[in-house]
Write an enzyme that holds these catalytic residues in place. Structure first.
Site, PDB file in Angstrom:
ATOM      1  N   PHE A   1       1.191  -2.920   4.593  1.00 21.04           N
ATOM      2  CA  PHE A   1       1.450  -4.265   5.118  1.00 21.04           C
ATOM      3  C   PHE A   1       2.945  -4.529   4.930  1.00 21.04           C
ATOM      4  CE2 PHE A   1      -2.817  -6.751   4.652  1.00 21.04           C
ATOM      5  CZ  PHE A   1      -3.336  -6.016   5.678  1.00 21.04           C
TER       6      PHE A   1
ATOM      7  N   LYS B   1      -9.470   7.923   0.265  1.00 17.92           N
ATOM      8  CA  LYS B   1      -9.841   6.533  -0.048  1.00 17.92           C
ATOM      9  C   LYS B   1     -11.354   6.350   0.044  1.00 17.92           C
ATOM     10  CE  LYS B   1      -5.540   4.173   1.197  1.00 17.92           C
ATOM     11  NZ  LYS B   1      -4.714   5.277   1.717  1.00 17.92           N
TER      12      LYS B   1
ATOM     13  N   HIS C   1      -3.358   7.986   5.422  1.00 14.51           N
ATOM     14  CA  HIS C   1      -3.471   6.640   4.855  1.00 14.51           C
ATOM     15  C   HIS C   1      -4.938   6.214   5.008  1.00 14.51           C
ATOM     16  CE1 HIS C   1      -2.165   2.941   3.212  1.00 14.51           C
ATOM     17  NE2 HIS C   1      -2.456   2.243   4.287  1.00 14.51           N
TER      18      HIS C   1
ATOM     19  N   GLU D   1      -2.945   5.411  13.145  1.00 14.47           N
ATOM     20  CA  GLU D   1      -2.577   6.629  12.422  1.00 14.47           C
ATOM     21  C   GLU D   1      -2.955   7.868  13.233  1.00 14.47           C
ATOM     22  OE1 GLU D   1      -4.026   6.924   8.394  1.00 14.47           O
ATOM     23  OE2 GLU D   1      -2.625   8.555   7.944  1.00 14.47           O
TER      24      GLU D   1
ATOM     25  N   CYS E   1       0.805  -1.219   0.000  1.00 14.67           N
ATOM     26  CA  CYS E   1       0.000   0.000   0.000  1.00 14.67           C
ATOM     27  C   CYS E   1       0.839   1.270   0.000  1.00 14.67           C
ATOM     28  CB  CYS E   1      -0.921   0.006   1.209  1.00 14.67           C
ATOM     29  SG  CYS E   1      -1.788  -1.537   1.400  1.00 14.67           S
TER      30      CYS E   1
ATOM     31  N   HIS F   1      -9.237   2.166  -1.876  1.00 15.09           N
ATOM     32  CA  HIS F   1      -7.826   1.931  -1.571  1.00 15.09           C
ATOM     33  C   HIS F   1      -7.198   1.299  -2.808  1.00 15.09           C
ATOM     34  CE1 HIS F   1      -4.072   1.026   0.055  1.00 15.09           C
ATOM     35  NE2 HIS F   1      -4.401   0.571   1.240  1.00 15.09           N
TER      36      HIS F   1
END
Lengths: 398, 91
Positions: free
Chosen positions: A386, A322, A292, A303, A160, A327
């Site tokens: 990830f 997003k 994010h 976050e 990501c 995403h």
């Protein structure tokens, strides 16, 4: 060190097939998420995504060339051509031009179609173009070929955070003098049966909507698309009289070195601090953060903690686009950089859609549901992947 | 396929034990999942194991802390949930 600026951008995503349409969607707070329409989608538990709509390869490419392009390369080529046209760059930059693009899944549809042919349908051969279609560097290489960019050209894959890592490296190439112009960003085309089937098992996808930082959020919604930006040495851009959209001021890259999937507030906070330091910015200079903001419980909590650790009790407005474009995994950072460009050039903060109510674990001003005018001198754009890989970009108004 | 409550409980214990690197004898019949230290990936792997073992689909979303669709908090709650899903399947 040389200063680096943005002189163009292009995109294909669930909101629109170009930059102006995407900015209009950001202004209006329009959502690109809907029912998935690809083959075998009815066998999935999760049936929503942010698919690129109305895409016909024949509208963009010669029929004889199409067999060479997986959808991920098609998106990258169309977005890249738009970015080059906006920047007004000539063909043939040669060794002083390059391409660094992120992608997480590369030509996953080509893998899927080929496996389906040989395993499920019993065929004995696949197209001889399978390898050049599916390789992760295909989108970057096709942009290099199309525009005569012969300097640093490569693909970056960090899940990501791929696009943010790609843009960070492209920025560093120019700053260090290795190139004058870089096409950079990311491309992803993971919305196919195998792509979603794989994600379903992690139990992190939302069945209903993407609601970053909101009470009642149920996870992430995957999107497709590409975003390509033109990064250029400031002196090169000024010399040719190009319109400068913003300065790429800094990048921060860190690794959690912890869990393979669970996010770490510490790793995220260190990346934001590193980006600020690289950019020579103080926390008070930042007027907007593109989060994010995946919409999972774990990301949004971590976050928020990281942002408050870095920015204190009164952080600047934070939104997750997003909630509009989904995403887009390895492309998402590029779409979010475009949202930052809008904030910097128009003084308009893109909203976080789907927001129902404040989550006590996420005390942030997330620009809920409606875009908001604001004075924006500088922005951060966060990406936390990830694998525990974090990349944060800092942009400054031109 | 029909499975007795004892079979289901044995399978739940065995699948959790495998993820926890324990022997089944070390997982108590009333054990709570979080207290055993099962992490998020261990949890989704255990769910996958149960789905494959019993041919069921477990409605579990890691983003819903109160787990309204499937209570994965303890061995008895998992056994009850699996039992219910098997019954629905054969109904």
């Amino acid at each position: 060190m040389r200063r680096v600026v943005v002189t163009g951008f292009g995109t294909v995503n669930a909101l629109a097939l170009d930059g102006p349409g995407t900015l209009q969607a950001f202004r209006e707070g329009r959502c690109g998420i809907g029912q998935l329409g690809f083959r075998d989608a009815e066998r999935l538990t999760i049936r929503i995504g942010a698919e690129v709509k109305g895409w016909w390869g024949e509208n963009h490419f010669l029929v004889k060339d199409l067999p060479l392009y997986d959808r991920v390369a098609q998106y990258a080529l169309v977005a890249g051509a738009e970015a080059m046209a906006m920047a007004g760059l000539p063909q043939g930059l040669g060794p002083r031009g390059g391409v660094i693009l992120g992608t997480a899944a590369g030509g996953i549809r080509t893998w899927e179609d080929s496996y389906r042919a040989v395993f499920a349908e019993g065929r004995n051969r696949v197209s001889p173009l399978v390898v050049p279609r599916l390789m992760h560097n295909a989108p970057a290489s096709h942009l290099s070929i199309r525009f005569g960019l012969q300097g640093p050209v490569l693909a970056v894959s960090s899940a990501c955070a791929s696009a943010n890592h790609a843009m960070g490296l492209a920025f560093q190439q120019i700053r260090a003098g290795a190139a004058d112009v870089m096409l950079t960003g990311g491309a992803e085309a993971m919305l196919c049966f195998g792509g979603i089937k794989a994600w379903e098992g992690l139990r992190v996808l939302a069945p209903d909507a993407c609601r970053p930082f909101s009470l009642g959020r149920k996870g992430m919604v995957i999107g497709d698309g590409a975003g390509v930006l033109v990064f250029e040495a400031e002196e090169h851009a000024r010399a040719r009289g190009a319109r400068v959209l913003a300065e790429v001021a800094g990048v921060g890259m860190t690794a959690d070195s912890g869990d393979i999937v669970a996010p770490s507030a510490d790793g995220a906070a260190r990346a934001m601090r590193a980006a600020l330091q690289d950019a020579g910015m103080a926390v008070g200079d930042v007027d907007y953060i593109n989060a994010h903001g995946t919409g999972t419980l774990a990301n949004d909590r971590a976050e928020t903690a990281a942002i408050r650790e870095v920015f204190g009790d009164a952080p600047p407005p934070v939104s997750s686009t997003k909630s509009m474009h989904g995403h887009a995994i390895g492309a998402t950072g590029a779409l979010e950089a475009i949202a930052c460009l809008m904030a910097l050039t128009e003084g308009l903060l893109p909203p976080t859609l789907g927001y129902l109510a404040a989550d006590p674990d996420c005390p942030l001003d997330v620009v809920p549901n409606v875009a908001r005018p604001a004075r924006v001198r500088a922005t951060l754009s966060n990406a936390f992947a990830f694998g525990g890989l974090n990349a944060v970009l800092a942009f400054r108004a031109a | 396929m029909s499975a007795s409550r004892a079979e289901i409980e044995a399978a739940v214990v065995a699948i959790l034990a495998k993820q926890l690197l324990l022997s089944p004898g070390e997982v108590a019949a009333d054990a709570r999942v979080d207290e055993m230290g099962l992490d998020s990936l261990g949890k989704v792997e255990a769910i996958f194991g149960l789905e494959e073992r019993f041919g069921i689909a477990i409605p579990f979303n890691a983003n819903e802390p109160d787990q309204p669709d499937f209570d994965f908090s303890s061995v008895p709650s998992i056994v009850a949930g699996v039992e219910r899903l098997i019954a629905q399947k054969t109904a």
